[in-house]
Write an enzyme that holds these catalytic residues in place. Structure first.
Site, mmCIF file in Angstrom:
data_model
loop_
_atom_site.group_PDB
_atom_site.id
_atom_site.type_symbol
_atom_site.label_atom_id
_atom_site.label_comp_id
_atom_site.label_asym_id
_atom_site.label_seq_id
_atom_site.Cartn_x
_atom_site.Cartn_y
_atom_site.Cartn_z
ATOM 1 C CG HIS A 175 70.833 49.121 49.153
ATOM 2 N ND1 HIS A 175 70.590 50.474 49.097
ATOM 3 C CD2 HIS A 175 71.984 48.932 48.453
ATOM 4 C CE1 HIS A 175 71.555 51.070 48.399
ATOM 5 N NE2 HIS A 175 72.402 50.158 47.992
ATOM 6 C CG HIS A 218 67.082 58.504 52.746
ATOM 7 N ND1 HIS A 218 68.428 58.642 53.027
ATOM 8 C CD2 HIS A 218 67.002 57.931 51.524
ATOM 9 C CE1 HIS A 218 69.122 58.182 51.996
ATOM 10 N NE2 HIS A 218 68.298 57.743 51.081
ATOM 11 C CG ASP A 257 62.906 54.269 46.947
ATOM 12 O OD1 ASP A 257 63.316 53.983 45.817
ATOM 13 O OD2 ASP A 257 63.607 54.206 47.970
#
Length: 382
Positions: free
Chosen positions: A224, A264, A319
């Site tokens: 996560h 994702h 990210d």
């Protein structure tokens, strides 16, 4: 009773929410109807918190009162600071230290005896948690460096104040605005694992401290949180290599290595948050060191144009750029996930409040696959 098994609750609807919506095919994210691009470029984190918690963007007087209420709650107890120092000395991980700190906040909660169904009291508790997390996190990092914590700065917003408490110096406008945007981008993102964990805890009518602590625990798992740290460690490898960074990526792909920051669970195209942070990374590079921006843009261009990953539904996520942005801001890489939690706590609190307003205990079931009709054998005969 439905008997379909959906591992990981894939595609299962468990709640309705007005907080955020994701269109993974179009790369669109909205908070309460507002495009994330508009909020990130036009609002600050406090405005977005207000939006998530109260359902509308604040007027100037509302924002001023709300910001003041957050500022008044920033200080943490001496017991929390002492615990942060002990954990830092013991080499504890930052996420574990944050989990402990949030749990400890409740010891000084002035409304500890409030009725669990009093959602206004729960909101006030959530405000205290949100205000105190940056102070505890920054103190932990200062202790790790062998330095004393820096008291909160009354005239700085939440984002700039955290950078100030972390370094002891007021950030410049670019750094403060960049970090504020990063907090906005991470504030909420549908019913992800940590948000769902907080909601499950909230559905029992446990207090908000328990719900946020549970969210931190869920976020600490590598499936996560933590991907932006992986990205930065990946970039360090490139930087330390004798190969050109393009050649290094080609070799990594040939070796079957996964490129962190790509792909994702929800987005099939480039994450809209990644586009915004890419802009900030470029701006930071223009005012400092540019090699991290060069690495990330070259990697994205190569994987997009020559490897065609986006055509396979694999594109840069938030990210991929947040790692280098945080590094350019001087933030230690093992603090990236705690910062994620610092931002996402606002979303966790909003979801708990929304769910508790029409609460039903979350209680799924499992399909039993074990043996039946086992004959019991007394202990002395086994």
């Amino acid at each position: 009773m439905v008997d379909d098994l959906r591992k990981g609750l894939e595609g299962v609807l468990v709640a309705e929410s007005e907080l955020s919506s994701i269109n993974g095919d179009e790369g669109r994210l909205i908070y309460r109807g507002y495009a994330i691009e508009d909020l990130a470029r036009g609002a600050n984190y406090e405005e977005v918190l207000y939006l998530l918690w109260h359902g509308h963007l604040p007027a100037e007087d509302e924002l001023e009162a709300f910001t003041d209420s957050l500022n008044e709650e920033r200080a943490v107890s001496e017991d929390v600071l002492a615990t942060m120092e002990r954990l830092a000395d013991a080499g504890e991980q930052p996420m574990a230290a944050l989990r402990t700190a949030v749990s400890m906040f409740s010891a000084s909660e002035p409304e500890a005896d409030a009725d669990p169904a009093d959602l206004e009291a729960t909101l006030r508790k959530g405000r205290r948690i949100t205000a105190k997390i940056p102070t505890a996190l920054a103190a932990f990092e200062r202790y790790r460096l062998g330095e004393e914590p820096v008291d909160p700065h009354a005239d700085l917003g939440l984002a700039a104040n955290f950078l100030y408490m972390l370094t002891g110096e007021e950030p410049d406008d670019i750094a403060a605005e960049t970090f504020d945007q990063a907090l906005i981008l991470h504030a909420d993102h549908g019913l992800n694992a940590s948000t769902f964990t907080s909601m499950v805890i909230g559905s029992t009518m446990a207090d908000i401290y328990s719900a946020v602590t549970g969210g931190i625990g869920a976020l600490s798992g590598p499936l996560h949180g933590g991907a932006n740290q992986d990205v930065m460690e990946f970039l360090f490898e490139i930087d330390e290599s004798d190969l050109d960074h393009r050649e290094w990526i080609e070799q990594a792909i040939e070796d079957g290595r996964r490129i962190p920051g790509f792909g994702h669970r929800v987005y099939n195209v480039k994450d809209p948050r990644a586009r915004i942070l890419q802009e900030r990374s470029k701006e930071l590079a223009e005012n400092g060191e540019d090699r991290w921006y060069e690495y990330t843009t070259t990697i994205e261009s190569y994987l997009t144009e020559e490897k065609g990953l986006p055509e396979k539904g694999i594109a840069p996520n938030v990210d991929f750029y947040s790692g280098s942005v945080y590094y350019q801001l001087g933030i230690p890489i093992d603090m990236y996930t705690p910062i994620f939690a610092m931002s996402r706590a606002g979303g966790w609190i909003a979801h708990v409040l929304e769910y508790q307003d029409d609460n039903r205990l979350i209680r799924p079931r499992a399909r039993y696959t074990g043996p039946e009709d086992q004959e019991f054998v007394p202990l002395e005969e086994r």
